[in-house]
Scaffold this active site. Structure first.
Site, mmCIF file in Angstrom:
data_model
loop_
_atom_site.group_PDB
_atom_site.id
_atom_site.type_symbol
_atom_site.label_atom_id
_atom_site.label_comp_id
_atom_site.label_asym_id
_atom_site.label_seq_id
_atom_site.Cartn_x
_atom_site.Cartn_y
_atom_site.Cartn_z
ATOM 1 N N CYS A 65 -3.810 -39.082 -11.624
ATOM 2 C CA CYS A 65 -3.030 -38.071 -11.787
ATOM 3 C C CYS A 65 -2.387 -38.255 -11.282
ATOM 4 O O CYS A 65 -2.172 -38.432 -10.003
ATOM 5 C CB CYS A 65 -3.770 -37.294 -12.530
ATOM 6 S SG CYS A 65 -3.615 -35.239 -12.673
ATOM 7 N N CYS A 69 -3.963 -31.735 -7.085
ATOM 8 C CA CYS A 69 -4.777 -30.008 -6.910
ATOM 9 C C CYS A 69 -5.621 -30.482 -6.095
ATOM 10 O O CYS A 69 -6.358 -31.690 -6.308
ATOM 11 C CB CYS A 69 -4.567 -30.007 -8.443
ATOM 12 S SG CYS A 69 -3.876 -29.514 -9.680
ATOM 13 N N CYS A 72 -9.391 -31.235 -6.988
ATOM 14 C CA CYS A 72 -9.799 -32.464 -7.886
ATOM 15 C C CYS A 72 -9.730 -33.774 -7.938
ATOM 16 O O CYS A 72 -9.021 -34.147 -6.901
ATOM 17 C CB CYS A 72 -8.619 -32.420 -9.199
ATOM 18 S SG CYS A 72 -9.143 -33.565 -10.672
ATOM 19 N N CYS A 109 -14.269 -29.526 -26.292
ATOM 20 C CA CYS A 109 -12.932 -29.714 -25.170
ATOM 21 C C CYS A 109 -12.538 -30.905 -25.142
ATOM 22 O O CYS A 109 -13.535 -31.812 -24.623
ATOM 23 C CB CYS A 109 -13.722 -29.168 -24.485
ATOM 24 S SG CYS A 109 -14.233 -27.042 -24.585
ATOM 25 N N CYS A 142 -10.694 -28.024 -28.664
ATOM 26 C CA CYS A 142 -9.889 -27.409 -27.614
ATOM 27 C C CYS A 142 -9.654 -28.816 -26.877
ATOM 28 O O CYS A 142 -9.991 -29.673 -26.670
ATOM 29 C CB CYS A 142 -11.027 -26.654 -26.954
ATOM 30 S SG CYS A 142 -10.336 -26.081 -25.540
ATOM 31 N N CYS A 202 -7.321 -20.350 -23.587
ATOM 32 C CA CYS A 202 -8.780 -20.452 -22.684
ATOM 33 C C CYS A 202 -8.336 -20.783 -21.506
ATOM 34 O O CYS A 202 -7.879 -21.319 -21.237
ATOM 35 C CB CYS A 202 -9.587 -21.480 -22.831
ATOM 36 S SG CYS A 202 -10.516 -21.942 -22.367
ATOM 37 N N ARG A 272 -17.526 -18.047 -19.974
ATOM 38 C CA ARG A 272 -18.535 -19.363 -19.551
ATOM 39 C C ARG A 272 -19.254 -19.764 -18.601
ATOM 40 O O ARG A 272 -17.562 -20.012 -17.474
ATOM 41 C CB ARG A 272 -17.626 -20.552 -20.319
ATOM 42 C CG ARG A 272 -17.943 -22.032 -20.658
ATOM 43 C CD ARG A 272 -17.433 -22.950 -21.404
ATOM 44 N NE ARG A 272 -16.664 -22.467 -22.329
ATOM 45 C CZ ARG A 272 -15.482 -22.325 -22.994
ATOM 46 N NH1 ARG A 272 -14.870 -22.997 -22.104
ATOM 47 N NH2 ARG A 272 -15.347 -21.559 -24.080
#
Length: 408
Positions: A65, A69, A72, A109, A142, A202, A272
């Site tokens: 990526c 962040c 992460c 997901c 999702c 979401c 959740r």
């Protein structure tokens, strides 16, 4: 009337608590914890009964990526030793999804690392959605692919996606402290794009990154304004090799207070418990089911979760039941309200059906104002810092992207 009775009454009416009331929940003492859980549990049961929705993550593309962040393990320059692979083929993703569905999940997901999808990536995911839905009647899908460009949410919807996940993660005022390669406004824009396309939105948060009580309340109130159908609450998994690897700021009690605050602010949405429940809630996970009505089954994106069989046993032992594929998750008033974000004048956190993915990532107290009647009595002391439980953080080596059977 004391604080908790006030919050229960407001939750049953879908009325927004005051910020002072939300802060007061986070400031309650451990001696009052069961009272807080009982009160928030009344709101949870009113809207969702004793049902627990199961969701299953499939990591379509792991690592690599370009974003930075801090929480992460898939971030730019990560040295965490996670699984790294490019896009799974539709049949591979469908096979991975089938394991979760066989374990009781009703929603899959589909997550991919990266800043956001290219149009070619959207085509790839569209093919994966088609493969999963052709082989599993009634499954909810999702997508969680990062920042969306114009028209991409509509294309995902046309491909059969039911929902789109994109978390705010933390308050707007502190967002720049955890990520510099995109902005808080970028994330808000993507959630709005999902709404506009008719996808179930979401969006959630990550707790445990060193934020204050005010930050937590800020992000949850922002989420209510955005009106998602589901709010994943992640508890930071401090993975070695990430900038936040030394942030062990959560106790099980703190996690329960955060979940209770989210339930009071967003009473009729799918709350959740997402990443980090095994690491930070530990043996108190069953109590959290009295606050949240949804969890992930099995493993997360790059780290291992509790055994899927243990998840199911925990739900049953706590007196809850797995939500069936034919059951509608959200209360009727949110499902029948149709598209759009719903009216905040009457409360509630949204008006769409759905769920979402959540991030795998995954304070100081003080009583706040007790103008509506307090539960603390005296100011609570700062919460104890949790001892690092690095033994509970394991990099995922099974399931998607490997030749080993998934945990479901």
């Amino acid at each position: 009337m004391d604080l908790l009775n006030t919050l229960v009454d407001k939750g049953l009416r879908r009325e927004l608590p005051t910020r002072e009331e939300a802060l007061a929940v986070l400031a309650t003492s451990d001696d009052e914890l069961l009272d807080v859980v009982t009160a928030a549990g009344k709101v949870r049961r009113h809207w969702f009964g004793r049902r627990v929705k199961l969701n299953y993550l499939v990591n379509l593309k792991s690592g690599l990526c370009p974003e930075d962040c801090s929480y992460c393990s898939q971030r730019l320059g990560s040295s965490t030793g996670i699984l790294k692979y490019t896009w799974l083929k539709p049949e591979q993703a469908s096979e991975a999804a089938a394991a979760g569905l066989a374990g009781g999940a009703k929603r899959v997901c589909l997550v991919a690392s990266g800043r956001g999808p290219t149009d070619r990536d959207v085509d790839r995911v569209a093919g994966t959605i088609k493969a999963i839905k052709e082989q599993n009647e009634g499954v909810e899908v999702c997508a969680c692919l990062g920042l969306l460009s114009d028209g991409q949410a509509e294309r995902l919807r046309e491909a059969g996606a039911d929902a789109y996940n994109h978390n705010l993660n933390t308050s707007e005022s502190t967002y720049g402290d955890i990520t510099t390669t995109h902005t808080y406004a970028d994330r808000v824009d993507t959630v709005n794009k999902a709404h506009a396309a008719g996808l179930s939105a979401c969006s959630g948060l990550i707790a445990g990154m060193g934020e204050s009580d005010e930050d937590l309340v800020d992000v949850v109130y922002s989420l209510r304004e955005l009106d998602p159908d589901s709010v994943p609450v992640n508890f930071l998994i401090p993975v070695e090799g990430t900038p936040l690897a030394k942030e062990w700021n959560l106790t099980p009690q703190r996690c329960l207070r955060i979940l209770a605050m989210v339930r009071f602010v967003c009473p009729d949405v799918e709350v959740r418990i997402a990443g980090g429940r095994e690491v930070h809630l530990r043996t108190m996970q069953p109590l959290a089911l009295h606050l949240a009505n949804s969890i992930f089954l099995g493993d997360y994106l790059t780290t291992e979760g509790q055994a899927g069989k243990a998840d199911l046993e925990m739900i049953a032992d706590a007196g809850f039941e797995v939500e069936g594929a034919g059951e509608v998750t959200l209360p009727e008033h949110r499902v029948t309200a149709g598209g759009g974000c719903g009216s905040h004048e009457t409360g509630g956190c949204g008006s769409h059906e759905g769920g979402g993915c959540g991030s795998e990532a995954a304070e100081s107290a003080g009583c706040g104002s007790h103008a509506g009647g307090g539960v603390c009595g005296t100011a609570a002391s700062a919460p104890a810092v949790s001892e690092p439980r690095t033994d509970l953080v394991a990099v995922r080596r099974r399931g998607a992207g490997t030749d080993l059977a998934p945990n479901a």
